[in-house]
Design a protein around this motif. Structure first.
Motif, PDB file in Angstrom:
ATOM      1  N   ASN A   1     -17.095  62.738 -25.098  1.00 23.30           N
ATOM      2  CA  ASN A   1     -18.398  62.630 -24.610  1.00 23.30           C
ATOM      3  C   ASN A   1     -19.216  61.650 -25.325  1.00 23.30           C
ATOM      4  OD1 ASN A   1     -18.761  65.140 -22.930  1.00 23.30           O
ATOM      5  ND2 ASN A   1     -17.731  65.967 -24.689  1.00 23.30           N
TER       6      ASN A   1
ATOM      7  N   VAL B   1     -20.793  59.907 -20.236  1.00 28.74           N
ATOM      8  CA  VAL B   1     -19.185  60.140 -20.261  1.00 28.74           C
ATOM      9  C   VAL B   1     -19.035  61.786 -20.761  1.00 28.74           C
ATOM     10  CG1 VAL B   1     -17.016  59.716 -21.181  1.00 28.74           C
ATOM     11  CG2 VAL B   1     -18.559  57.887 -20.754  1.00 28.74           C
ATOM     12  N   GLN B   2     -18.486  62.430 -19.525  1.00 31.56           N
ATOM     13  CA  GLN B   2     -18.508  63.818 -19.732  1.00 31.56           C
ATOM     14  C   GLN B   2     -16.941  64.272 -19.787  1.00 31.56           C
ATOM     15  OE1 GLN B   2     -20.666  65.524 -16.463  1.00 31.56           O
ATOM     16  NE2 GLN B   2     -22.358  64.006 -16.500  1.00 31.56           N
TER      17      GLN B   2
ATOM     18  N   ILE C   1     -14.038  63.391 -21.136  1.00 30.29           N
ATOM     19  CA  ILE C   1     -12.953  62.596 -20.474  1.00 30.29           C
ATOM     20  C   ILE C   1     -11.826  62.651 -21.420  1.00 30.29           C
ATOM     21  CG2 ILE C   1     -12.152  60.132 -20.040  1.00 30.29           C
ATOM     22  CD1 ILE C   1     -14.749  60.013 -18.387  1.00 30.29           C
TER      23      ILE C   1
ATOM     24  N   GLY D   1     -20.239  55.388 -15.461  1.00 30.41           N
ATOM     25  CA  GLY D   1     -19.693  55.761 -16.652  1.00 30.41           C
ATOM     26  C   GLY D   1     -18.513  55.014 -17.408  1.00 30.41           C
ATOM     27  N   LYS D   2     -17.850  53.896 -16.247  1.00 31.91           N
ATOM     28  CA  LYS D   2     -16.503  53.478 -16.621  1.00 31.91           C
ATOM     29  C   LYS D   2     -16.707  52.348 -17.892  1.00 31.91           C
ATOM     30  CE  LYS D   2     -17.048  50.603 -12.410  1.00 31.91           C
ATOM     31  NZ  LYS D   2     -18.455  50.577 -12.518  1.00 31.91           N
TER      32      LYS D   2
ATOM     33  N   THR E   1     -19.044  52.658 -20.197  1.00 33.98           N
ATOM     34  CA  THR E   1     -19.555  53.222 -21.270  1.00 33.98           C
ATOM     35  C   THR E   1     -18.046  53.691 -21.813  1.00 33.98           C
ATOM     36  OG1 THR E   1     -21.432  53.731 -20.255  1.00 33.98           O
ATOM     37  CG2 THR E   1     -20.948  55.166 -22.213  1.00 33.98           C
ATOM     38  N   LEU E   2     -17.184  54.313 -20.988  1.00 35.31           N
ATOM     39  CA  LEU E   2     -15.902  54.872 -21.516  1.00 35.31           C
ATOM     40  C   LEU E   2     -15.088  53.703 -22.329  1.00 35.31           C
ATOM     41  CD1 LEU E   2     -13.736  57.116 -21.442  1.00 35.31           C
ATOM     42  CD2 LEU E   2     -12.869  56.254 -19.439  1.00 35.31           C
TER      43      LEU E   2
ATOM     44  N   ALA F   1     -19.253  57.554 -29.768  1.00 32.92           N
ATOM     45  CA  ALA F   1     -18.953  58.987 -29.006  1.00 32.92           C
ATOM     46  C   ALA F   1     -19.555  60.308 -29.687  1.00 32.92           C
ATOM     47  CB  ALA F   1     -17.510  59.063 -28.960  1.00 32.92           C
TER      48      ALA F   1
ATOM     49  N   MET G   1     -14.003  57.053 -11.395  1.00 36.07           N
ATOM     50  CA  MET G   1     -14.884  57.995 -11.993  1.00 36.07           C
ATOM     51  C   MET G   1     -16.087  57.727 -11.110  1.00 36.07           C
ATOM     52  SD  MET G   1     -14.777  56.668 -16.011  1.00 36.07           S
ATOM     53  CE  MET G   1     -15.997  57.693 -16.560  1.00 36.07           C
TER      54      MET G   1
ATOM     55  N   GLY H   1     -19.923  59.974 -14.492  1.00 37.08           N
ATOM     56  CA  GLY H   1     -19.352  60.421 -16.056  1.00 37.08           C
ATOM     57  C   GLY H   1     -18.299  61.199 -15.996  1.00 37.08           C
ATOM     58  N   GLU H   2     -17.673  61.412 -14.843  1.00 41.14           N
ATOM     59  CA  GLU H   2     -16.396  62.250 -15.004  1.00 41.14           C
ATOM     60  C   GLU H   2     -15.124  61.609 -13.918  1.00 41.14           C
ATOM     61  OE1 GLU H   2     -17.918  66.739 -14.404  1.00 41.14           O
ATOM     62  OE2 GLU H   2     -18.242  65.507 -12.914  1.00 41.14           O
TER      63      GLU H   2
END
Lengths: 242, 220
Positions: A11, A20-21, A23, A42-43, A45-46, A56, A209, A212-213
């Motif tokens: 997260n 980012v939720q 993942i 959110g890609k 950020t991931l 994170a 994505m 964020g999911e």
């Protein structure tokens, strides 16, 4: 196939925005994962959180089934990161960009580091540019140098954060070719990209994505011809229209 | 006029020495505080001290800083030659300005440079020394040259603590010869080449840097 990277319930929040939720993601050695999705999904950020560049807020990252601290990840050069904006060091020549981290981080002596640098520059086909400064190179050449610089550190996994988004259409291919070459040598890679044709060709797994999911995680064949989710279909219709 | 000219040369050398030694020392102090300022949070203790210090320097006249050095240093048991008192006073002053110059330049370096260094495994110290500061110094050059010419001129104020630099020497000669206007003109003429020379050297350094790694290739 040995598992090289697993991410559990990652997260990332920006203030109150949940970028980012929850993942979870796992990656085997030699596997190539492409992450796609609309902007703001959110890609980036991931992938930056995986690289250790975003903090994170919760979640664990296991390397070879071992929980690693951020410090260990950097010190052992687990990840090689390639940025959209190249981020070469403008005050150093192409070869110095590669030898400096080798000398300072890996404590390799100068002549040995030059050998390694020349070797990776050969791989990305810009050996003839080695004594120039980054500003004298085209965008595609700069990005190839950035790839070479990461590669020289001998990372376990290469991360690409939209490596071709800042490039002219003509130069995109030369960078994608280098990445394909890299894939054929068995490098484990995570790639965030909008180049869907390239994704189809290179990926073992495509992750889509949104908000964020992870909406869908699928093989390239199924992803493009027979996606599970309605949201994926709309996205593909948008990007494959032209 | 001609006969007093040689008598101004040793004081001119004192002016050059006191200014450049101070500039040099202040450069490193400024670089240190500027680096800490730009990489750590506002509330880091070193930052609190350095912000307060810069605030004092920027908000008080240089003549007071010089008197303070002259009067306070002996009180705390530091008895120095007046030349070194001058060096301390000017260093104290210039380091304040140079902290601001360093801070601005270091802050202006793209954060992508830190990110790339970090993912390559470089420590923050290595990143600062080999990546950030070399780039920041290039950007500091014009402002530092400006500060240099400012400091050379400000060194005239050291005459108040009887350091025999160019201005003080000229005042003494005025007292002996009563040639006020001539000596005023003469000392002005002697400051001129030092300041111009400094700017010229800075512009050459600047040009060298531009040739090597400018973003825009002017030759194309």
């Amino acid at each position: 196939m040995t598992n090289i990277l697993s991410i559990n319930n990652l997260n990332v929040f920006y203030e109150s925005f949940h970028a980012v939720q929850n993942i979870s993601l796992s990656l085997n050695e030699r596997e190539i994962v492409v992450i796609c999705g609309p902007s703001g999904s959110g890609k980036s950020t991931l992938i930056r959180a995986i690289a250790g560049l975003e903090k994170a807020d919760s979640g664990d990252i296991f390397i070879n089934n071992k929980l690693m601290s951020e410090k260990e990840v950097f010190k052992n050069n687990i990840f090689g990161m390639v940025f959209q904006q190249f981020n070469l060091f403008p005050h150093l020549t192409i070869i110095e960009n590669i030898t400096l981290p080798l000398i300072k981080v890996k404590k390799i002596n100068k002549s040995e580091s030059i050998k390694i640098a020349e070797d990776v520059l050969n791989k990305v086909k810009i050996i003839d540019q080695k004594d120039k400064y980054p500003s004298k190179l085209s965008g595609g050449q700069q990005q190839r140098c950035a790839i070479a610089r990461s590669l020289a550190m001998n990372p376990k996994i290469m991360l690409f954060d939209e490596p071709t988004s800042a490039l002219d259409p003509e130069m995109i291919n030369e960078v994608l070719d280098v990445m394909s070459d890299l894939a054929s040598t068995g490098m484990t890679m995570i790639i965030v990209t909008h180049e869907m044709g390239f994704a189809k060709k290179i990926a073992n797994k495509i992750i889509f994505m949104d908000n964020g999911e992870i909406v869908e995680s699928n093989t390239p064949e199924n992803f493009f011809t027979n996606p599970n989710k309605e949201r994926t279909k709309t996205f593909l219709n948008q990007v494959l229209q032209h | 006029m001609v006969e007093v000219f040689p008598r101004l040369l040793p004081p001119l050398w004192v002016t050059i020495k006191v200014s450049f030694i101070s500039l040099f020392l202040a450069f490193f102090i400024g670089l240190f505080f500027g680096s800490i300022n730009s990489i750590y949070s506002k509330f880091n203790p070193i930052n609190l001290v350095s912000r307060f210090y810069v605030w004092i320097v920027l908000c008080t006249p240089i003549i007071i800083q010089i008197y303070a050095a002259y009067l306070l240093l002996p009180k705390v048991g530091i008895k120095l030659d007046v030349f070194w008192v001058g060096v301390i006073a000017l260093t104290f002053n210039s380091a304040g300005y140079q902290t601001e110059i360093s801070r601005a330049s270091i802050t202006s370096i793209d954060k992508g440079q830190y990110e790339a260094s970090k993912t390559l495994g470089m420590s923050l110290l290595t990143t600062m020394i080999y990546i950030i500061i070399p780039q920041a110094i290039k950007r500091m050059l014009p402002a530092t040259a400006n500060e240099a010419s400012h400091l050379i001129k400000a060194s005239a104020v050291l005459s108040v603590i009887a350091l025999l630099e160019l201005h003080k020497a000229a005042i003494n000669l005025q007292g002996n010869s009563f040639k006020f206007i001539e000596l005023l003109a003469l000392q002005a003429l002697l400051y001129l080449p030092i300041v111009l020379g400094t700017s010229y050297i800075a512009s050459i350094l600047q040009k060298n840097n531009d040739d090597k790694s400018s973003k825009i290739d002017l030759a194309k």
